[in-house]
Design a protein around this motif. Structure first.
Motif, mmCIF file in Angstrom:
data_model
loop_
_atom_site.group_PDB
_atom_site.id
_atom_site.type_symbol
_atom_site.label_atom_id
_atom_site.label_comp_id
_atom_site.label_asym_id
_atom_site.label_seq_id
_atom_site.Cartn_x
_atom_site.Cartn_y
_atom_site.Cartn_z
ATOM 1 N N VAL A 39 0.826 8.625 6.683
ATOM 2 C CA VAL A 39 -0.402 8.456 5.892
ATOM 3 C C VAL A 39 -0.313 7.178 5.055
ATOM 4 O O VAL A 39 0.610 7.034 4.237
ATOM 5 C CB VAL A 39 -0.654 9.663 4.970
ATOM 6 C CG1 VAL A 39 -1.965 9.482 4.210
ATOM 7 C CG2 VAL A 39 -0.684 10.953 5.761
ATOM 8 N N LEU A 40 -1.259 6.255 5.275
ATOM 9 C CA LEU A 40 -1.358 5.030 4.480
ATOM 10 C C LEU A 40 -2.618 5.132 3.614
ATOM 11 O O LEU A 40 -3.716 5.330 4.136
ATOM 12 C CB LEU A 40 -1.449 3.801 5.388
ATOM 13 C CG LEU A 40 -1.644 2.454 4.670
ATOM 14 C CD1 LEU A 40 -0.367 2.058 3.939
ATOM 15 C CD2 LEU A 40 -2.029 1.359 5.660
ATOM 16 N N LEU A 41 -2.472 5.033 2.289
ATOM 17 C CA LEU A 41 -3.624 5.089 1.367
ATOM 18 C C LEU A 41 -4.112 3.676 1.092
ATOM 19 O O LEU A 41 -3.413 2.872 0.473
ATOM 20 C CB LEU A 41 -3.240 5.792 0.060
ATOM 21 C CG LEU A 41 -2.809 7.253 0.191
ATOM 22 C CD1 LEU A 41 -2.475 7.838 -1.171
ATOM 23 C CD2 LEU A 41 -3.885 8.092 0.866
ATOM 24 N N GLN A 42 -5.307 3.394 1.567
ATOM 25 C CA GLN A 42 -5.865 2.042 1.427
ATOM 26 C C GLN A 42 -6.897 2.024 0.300
ATOM 27 O O GLN A 42 -7.852 2.807 0.305
ATOM 28 C CB GLN A 42 -6.524 1.611 2.734
ATOM 29 C CG GLN A 42 -7.061 0.181 2.698
ATOM 30 C CD GLN A 42 -7.663 -0.223 4.035
ATOM 31 O OE1 GLN A 42 -7.697 0.582 4.965
ATOM 32 N NE2 GLN A 42 -8.118 -1.460 4.128
ATOM 33 N N HIS A 47 8.386 8.562 1.159
ATOM 34 C CA HIS A 47 7.308 7.682 0.645
ATOM 35 C C HIS A 47 7.928 6.369 0.247
ATOM 36 O O HIS A 47 9.153 6.252 0.022
ATOM 37 C CB HIS A 47 6.610 8.335 -0.551
ATOM 38 C CG HIS A 47 7.543 8.669 -1.684
ATOM 39 N ND1 HIS A 47 7.887 7.770 -2.638
ATOM 40 C CD2 HIS A 47 8.204 9.828 -1.963
ATOM 41 C CE1 HIS A 47 8.732 8.337 -3.502
ATOM 42 N NE2 HIS A 47 8.944 9.594 -3.102
ATOM 43 N N ASN A 48 7.136 5.369 0.140
ATOM 44 C CA ASN A 48 7.646 4.040 -0.236
ATOM 45 C C ASN A 48 7.491 3.806 -1.742
ATOM 46 O O ASN A 48 6.988 4.661 -2.502
ATOM 47 C CB ASN A 48 6.961 2.945 0.576
ATOM 48 C CG ASN A 48 5.468 2.833 0.287
ATOM 49 O OD1 ASN A 48 4.940 3.585 -0.502
ATOM 50 N ND2 ASN A 48 4.814 1.891 0.953
ATOM 51 N N VAL A 49 7.900 2.600 -2.178
ATOM 52 C CA VAL A 49 7.910 2.263 -3.620
ATOM 53 C C VAL A 49 6.468 2.233 -4.178
ATOM 54 O O VAL A 49 6.226 2.655 -5.307
ATOM 55 C CB VAL A 49 8.593 0.905 -3.847
ATOM 56 C CG1 VAL A 49 8.501 0.492 -5.312
ATOM 57 C CG2 VAL A 49 10.037 0.975 -3.404
ATOM 58 N N SER A 50 5.531 1.737 -3.378
ATOM 59 C CA SER A 50 4.149 1.667 -3.853
ATOM 60 C C SER A 50 3.601 3.049 -4.161
ATOM 61 O O SER A 50 2.762 3.220 -5.063
ATOM 62 C CB SER A 50 3.256 0.986 -2.802
ATOM 63 O OG SER A 50 3.661 -0.347 -2.601
ATOM 64 N N ALA A 51 4.057 4.069 -3.428
ATOM 65 C CA ALA A 51 3.628 5.438 -3.718
ATOM 66 C C ALA A 51 4.151 5.892 -5.066
ATOM 67 O O ALA A 51 3.459 6.592 -5.821
ATOM 68 C CB ALA A 51 4.113 6.378 -2.609
ATOM 69 N N ALA A 74 0.842 -1.200 0.000
ATOM 70 C CA ALA A 74 0.000 0.000 0.000
ATOM 71 C C ALA A 74 0.874 1.245 0.000
ATOM 72 O O ALA A 74 1.936 1.269 0.634
ATOM 73 C CB ALA A 74 -0.913 0.005 1.216
ATOM 74 N N PRO A 75 0.448 2.315 -0.698
ATOM 75 C CA PRO A 75 1.237 3.555 -0.702
ATOM 76 C C PRO A 75 1.321 4.155 0.708
ATOM 77 O O PRO A 75 0.313 4.260 1.398
ATOM 78 C CB PRO A 75 0.469 4.465 -1.647
ATOM 79 C CG PRO A 75 -0.400 3.558 -2.456
ATOM 80 C CD PRO A 75 -0.732 2.402 -1.571
ATOM 81 N N LEU A 124 0.680 16.315 -0.534
ATOM 82 C CA LEU A 124 0.070 15.053 -0.968
ATOM 83 C C LEU A 124 -1.134 15.307 -1.880
ATOM 84 O O LEU A 124 -1.347 14.600 -2.872
ATOM 85 C CB LEU A 124 -0.353 14.243 0.261
ATOM 86 C CG LEU A 124 -1.019 12.890 -0.009
ATOM 87 C CD1 LEU A 124 -0.113 11.993 -0.843
ATOM 88 C CD2 LEU A 124 -1.388 12.201 1.302
ATOM 89 N N ALA A 125 -1.935 16.342 -1.579
ATOM 90 C CA ALA A 125 -3.125 16.630 -2.395
ATOM 91 C C ALA A 125 -2.746 16.984 -3.818
ATOM 92 O O ALA A 125 -3.356 16.503 -4.784
ATOM 93 C CB ALA A 125 -3.920 17.778 -1.764
#
Length: 697
Positions: A219-222, A150-154, A136-137, A170-171
């Motif tokens: 912040v985790l985007l699910q 941020h991680n790779v998924s982001a 998950a991002p 982020l927006a």
């Protein structure tokens, strides 16, 4: 450490009409995972948690929905004196603290973690290594929501590399990646939800507690799109199940459903009505147990389980009612019986319904006949006078024949009303809205009759119309054709007439293409066709074709009781026609009633018209009646030798013509012989005789 030491007090409150957007705002800015719901009186109505907010949005709810639509009716609670380390969270992230039935605070997992492990817990987490490979991002942002890590998924979500993500809010990053977003109305950079195409992202936010960390939120985007789809599928399945239950319960037939072992699972209301057995009597029991208990004499379900095919039996219910039951197996993927569906019908009820329908059908037919009879009889201007028993029989026979398409031959003297009966046959038939074509075979010259009946092609003969001509049979298509004086039809034309009767086909004069018509044929004659057949003046085969249903109309002398009605019927017609108001005295009526009318109704009609027109006063006297009847003999008519005594030349010529025709009729037996003797066309003889009320005997 006790709950009361670290609980959030007082608990944050939301009005019962608050929206999901309001709840998200409170959770974000109050740093809480739940809030109490209060009604308009300030009483506790429930608890709404951050978890329920996420679930509602995952199910496709709108941010404008009220929280009361998504809050659970039951919420989890703890007591303020419980030990924090021993809390049973029961799968929840937020618990209400209840003291003597009053909510005094709230407890969420974040508060407990901070209290037990201290503020440095989050700082010691190796987030770069731990979260880098999450599917998950994940983002770390500062207080302005600017991305610092941020991680790779982001990267994959936004299709941007590290240098393009960090340092931006982020927006803005999500907008550039094509997402539509819902933001906090107070903090425009704080995201409630983001979506595009098949992706629906909900942010899960945790506060970073390290004092020296540049980041404030994790912040985790699910992606909850799969949950949305599953939720919709589940809702569709529930709707389908509800629909199927409604269909089964609303069926007029009874249904009894068992599992693969013959255990009763469901019966509908119709089954209870038909059998008198209630649901609670059989549900959960096997069919073997129900048969043993005397509910049924035998079970179609047990037969189906044995044969694995559809079975039908006559079943006895509690040794009283008899029903027909049909059991049908429903197989699973492995070919085993999964369900047995039994359809039930009460034979007695069906038989009663059938008998009732048959009774109603008979009543309908009877009422229809009576209404048709009333419509025919309630006529302000009747065309037929029905007084005598003989004419009532003719009328009844005609109305019966009107319902079928059989060929009818009307027999009787001239003037008895054959044309009126023919019209009656047509007007009471299914062809009433189609043409009714009347043809007098005697009134049309022989050499023209064929072309009038069957038409001709362009140039068929000298004098033919350039465009050709449609015959009377074609004009009568789908309707009725009435051939009067059929006995006067030439022999040569009778063969063609025979083919029309047999095949309903003919060809125009000068043409060869067959023409097919759908027409009912009614014929009439005052001649003895059977005698004409013997004299070879009429074809035998045509006679048999015409004489399918003969209807004899008696002459006026055989129904003398109807003359009175005819007189007043015609008197009303001719008074109205000529604008007069003539009446008739009793002695004049007696003269007319006691007269022998060889010309039948037509002669009587013409005589009444003559009396209405010629009578000097408003009252038709006996002398008027005698002069009207003796009008056939000019020598007895006053003023015949002196046309100056109120008589016009036209009147004298009419009487002379009538006298000549009368004497010719006495000397000859047919209109054709009269025509030859007088040197005029036969059609002219017929027309003039009809005008004067004369007829062949």
């Amino acid at each position: 450490m006790r709950v009361r030491d670290i609980m959030q007090a007082p608990i944050v409150s939301l009005d019962v009409n608050s929206t999901l957007r309001d709840a998200a705002f409170v959770f974000r800015h109050q740093q809480t995972q739940g809030a109490s719901i209060v009604d308009s009186r300030g009483d506790l109505a429930g608890v709404f948690t951050h978890e329920e907010l996420l679930q509602a949005l995952a199910n496709g709810a709108s941010m404008s929905d009220t929280i009361s639509c998504h809050a659970k009716p039951i919420f989890c609670t703890i007591r303020p004196d419980e030990d924090v380390s021993g809390i049973d969270w029961q799968g929840c992230n937020f618990l209400a603290v209840l003291d003597e039935d009053s909510v005094v605070g709230g407890m969420d997992t974040t508060t407990v973690i901070d209290s037990i492990y201290g503020a440095q817990h989050a700082e010691r987490m190796p987030y770069q290594d731990f979260f880098h490979g999450l599917p998950a991002p994940m983002f770390l942002v500062d207080s302005h929501w600017t991305i610092g890590w941020h991680n790779v998924s982001a990267d994959m979500l936004c299709s941007l590399d590290r240098t393009q993500l960090c340092g931006r809010t982020l927006a803005n990053v999500l907008r550039d990646a094509g997402f539509e977003i819902e933001v906090d109305p107070v903090d425009q950079e704080s995201i409630y939800m983001a979506w595009k195409e098949s992706v629906r992202l909900l942010p899960m936010i945790w506060q970073v507690h390290a004092d020296d960390s540049p980041f404030k939120f994790m912040v985790l985007l699910q992606n909850v799109q799969d949950q949305v789809i599953r939720s919709r599928e589940l809702r569709d399945l529930r709707d389908l199940s509800k629909e199927l239950h409604a269909i089964i319960d609303s069926s007029f037939d009874g249904f009894f459903i068992t599992d693969g072992e013959g255990r009763a699972l469901r019966i509908n209301r119709a089954y209870e009505r038909i059998t008198g057995i209630r649901t609670d009597e059989v549900l959960g029991k096997t069919m073997g147990e129900l048969v043993a208990a005397g509910y049924y004499n035998e079970s179609v379900t047990l037969r189906v389980l044995q044969s694995k095919t559809t079975e039908t039996i006559i079943q006895k219910i509690k040794n009283t009612k008899t029903i027909v039951v049909t059991g049908t197996p429903v197989m699973d993927h492995d070919g085993n019986i999964w369900r047995v569906v039994t359809n039930v019908r009460d034979v007695t009820e069906l038989r009663n319904l059938q008998a009732e329908l048959e009774h109603l059908s008979r009543l309908h037919t009877q009422y229809k006949k009576e209404l048709d009879s009333l419509r025919r009889n309630v006529d302000h201007k009747p065309n037929i006078i029905i007084r005598s028993k003989r004419m009532k029989e003719v009328y009844a026979q005609a109305t019966r024949l009107a319902k079928v398409d059989s060929t009818v031959l009307l027999l009787g003297d001239s003037g008895v009303g054959k044309e009126v009966v023919a019209a009656l046959l047509h007007e009471n038939s299914s062809r009433r809205d189609q043409p009714f074509v009347k043809v007098s075979c005697a009134a049309i010259p022989e050499h023209l009759l064929e072309s009038e009946l069957f038409g001709y092609t362009p140039g068929a003969f000298t004098g033919a119309l350039r465009a050709g001509k449609e015959g009377l049979f074609e004009e009568a298509d789908k309707g009725t054709i009435f051939l009067d004086e059929i006995g006067e039809m030439p022999l040569g034309l009778q063969a063609k007439m025979l083919r029309v009767l047999q095949d309903k086909t003919f060809a125009r004069i000068g043409g060869s293409a067959p023409i097919t018509v759908d027409v009912r044929i009614i014929t009439a004659t005052n001649r003895n066709l059977e005698e004409m057949v013997k004299q070879k003046l009429f074809r035998r085969d045509l006679y048999y074709r015409l004489n399918v249903v003969p209807v004899y109309i008696p002459p006026l002398r055989e129904r003398q009781e109807a003359i009175f009605d005819f007189i007043y019927h015609f008197l009303g017609i001719f008074n109205q026609k000529h604008g007069l108001s003539k009446q008739i005295e009793t002695d004049a009526l007696d003269v007319l009633i006691n007269t022998d009318w060889p010309g039948n109704v037509r002669q009587l009609e013409n005589t009444v018209e003559r009396l209405v027109v010629m009578a000097h006063g408003d009252l038709i006297t006996k002398q008027d009646a005698l002069r009207g009847i003796r009008g056939l003999d000019p020598s007895e008519c006053p003023g015949f030798s002196s046309p100056t005594e109120g008589r016009s030349l036209r009147d004298i010529l009419d009487e002379t013509e009538c006298n000549v025709l009368s004497r010719a009729l006495q000397a000859h037996q047919s209109t054709r012989a009269m025509a030859r003797a007088l040197g005029i066309d036969q059609s002219t003889v017929v027309r003039k005789m009809k005008r004067h009320g004369l007829s062949t005997l």
